[in-house]
Design an enzyme around this catalytic site. Structure first.
Site, PDB file in Angstrom:
ATOM      1  N   PHE A  63     -37.607 -48.087 -26.924  1.00  0.00           N
ATOM      2  CA  PHE A  63     -36.519 -48.956 -27.367  1.00  0.00           C
ATOM      3  C   PHE A  63     -35.166 -48.490 -26.830  1.00  0.00           C
ATOM      4  CE2 PHE A  63     -33.420 -50.540 -30.467  1.00  0.00           C
ATOM      5  CZ  PHE A  63     -33.785 -51.876 -30.537  1.00  0.00           C
ATOM      6  N   HIS A  94     -44.467 -53.484 -35.241  1.00  0.00           N
ATOM      7  CA  HIS A  94     -43.454 -52.720 -34.512  1.00  0.00           C
ATOM      8  C   HIS A  94     -43.683 -52.812 -33.001  1.00  0.00           C
ATOM      9  CE1 HIS A  94     -40.121 -50.006 -34.857  1.00  0.00           C
ATOM     10  NE2 HIS A  94     -40.686 -49.099 -34.082  1.00  0.00           N
TER      11      HIS A  94
HETATM   12  N1  INI Z   1     -41.751 -46.132 -28.987  1.00  0.00           N
HETATM   13  C1  INI Z   1     -42.541 -46.069 -27.915  1.00  0.00           C
HETATM   14  O1  INI Z   1     -42.061 -45.691 -26.824  1.00  0.00           O
HETATM   15  N2  INI Z   1     -43.849 -46.392 -27.995  1.00  0.00           N
HETATM   16  C2  INI Z   1     -44.414 -46.820 -29.160  1.00  0.00           C
HETATM   17  O2  INI Z   1     -45.636 -47.094 -29.195  1.00  0.00           O
HETATM   18  C3  INI Z   1     -43.600 -46.911 -30.307  1.00  0.00           C
HETATM   19  N3  INI Z   1     -44.157 -47.349 -31.561  1.00  0.00           N
HETATM   20  O3  INI Z   1     -45.319 -47.802 -31.609  1.00  0.00           O
HETATM   21  O4  INI Z   1     -43.529 -47.307 -32.603  1.00  0.00           O
HETATM   22  C4  INI Z   1     -42.241 -46.548 -30.200  1.00  0.00           C
HETATM   23  N4  INI Z   1     -41.420 -46.598 -31.263  1.00  0.00           N
HETATM   24  C5  INI Z   1     -40.143 -45.939 -31.285  1.00  0.00           C
HETATM   25  C6  INI Z   1     -39.025 -46.804 -30.744  1.00  0.00           C
HETATM   26  O5  INI Z   1     -39.118 -46.914 -29.342  1.00  0.00           O
HETATM   27  C7  INI Z   1     -37.657 -46.196 -31.061  1.00  0.00           C
HETATM   28  O6  INI Z   1     -37.543 -44.931 -30.481  1.00  0.00           O
HETATM   29  C8  INI Z   1     -37.418 -46.073 -32.571  1.00  0.00           C
HETATM   30  O7  INI Z   1     -37.662 -47.297 -33.234  1.00  0.00           O
HETATM   31  C9  INI Z   1     -35.944 -45.654 -32.849  1.00  0.00           C
HETATM   32  O8  INI Z   1     -35.029 -46.628 -32.372  1.00  0.00           O
END
Ligand code: INI
Length: 197
Positions: A63, A94
């Site tokens: 993200f 998510h």
């Molecule tokens: N981030 C990932 O890179 N891969 C994932 O599978 C994932 N899941 O499944 O939750 C994930 N979540 C974290 C997200 O990218 C952010 O770092 C977090 O929400 C904080 O902003």
């Protein structure tokens, strides 16, 4: 008229890349990074983080990748930026939110800055599928680096043919990579500049 096509035969010493890597699922992203580095190295790029050709930025998860890619792109320092991440479907929605935002975000960064930004974010149902794409069967990190090399060459050719002045005349925002290590002059691209106007 002309045909533009990226090559892999340009002088590698002139190229600079940034790689943005998500720590989330780093079992996978670390392997993607290795594949990426292997490809760049075998195309003559110095991948040493203390060198001048490749910079690395680690972020918490996929993200956060677009924001950091944008900041790096705005520096005008890189011929291409490679974004690496692994989003693996869990039991919650998510996955869908992260996938949607990261892909949209990366496309927006590329489009808004004119810097090629490579979408190296794996989106899979299982960890097994992700690992298969990150070294067990093939390593897509290698392909992402190859895409970056090709796009760097292609954009370089187009920028050479249609230099900055041509873009500016038509009021189109695009960041050319500076030919030296200096940051690009953002004055004519005020809407992209982070400087207060
Ligand atoms: N981030 C990932 O890179 N891969 C994932 O599978 C994932 N899941 O499944 O939750 C994930 N979540 C974290 C997200 O990218 C952010 O770092 C977090 O929400 C904080 O902003």
């Amino acid at each position: 008229m002309a045909t533009f096509e990226g090559t892999f035969t340009q002088d590698p010493s002139l190229l600079r890349f940034a790689i943005v890597i998500g720590r989330f699922n780093d079992l996978v992203t670390g392997k993607l990074l290795s594949g990426c580095q292997d490809c760049l190295k075998r195309h003559g790029i110095n991948i040493d983080p203390n060198g001048t050709q490749v910079d690395y930025a680690w972020v918490p998860g996929s993200f956060e990748v677009p924001l950091v890619a944008r900041q790096l792109a705005l520096s005008g320092r890189y011929n291409a930026i490679i974004c690496l991440g692994a989003v693996i479907r869990g039991q919650t929605p998510h996955f869908d939110y992260v996938c949607a935002e990261v892909t949209k975000g990366i496309a927006a960064v590329s489009f808004q800055t004119g810097v090629p930004v490579i979408l190296g974010i794996l989106t899979t149902d299982t960890m097994q599928q992700a690992l298969e794409r990150a070294g067990i069967k093939s390593n897509l990190g290698w392909n992402y680096a190859l895409n970056a090399l090709e796009m760097a060459s292609l954009m370089g050719q187009i920028q050479q043919q249609f230099p900055l002045s041509t873009y500016a005349e038509h009021n189109i925002t695009a960041l050319p990579v500076s030919s030296n290590n200096n940051q690009v002059n953002l004055e004519s691209f005020s809407e992209l500049s982070d400087e207060p106007q």
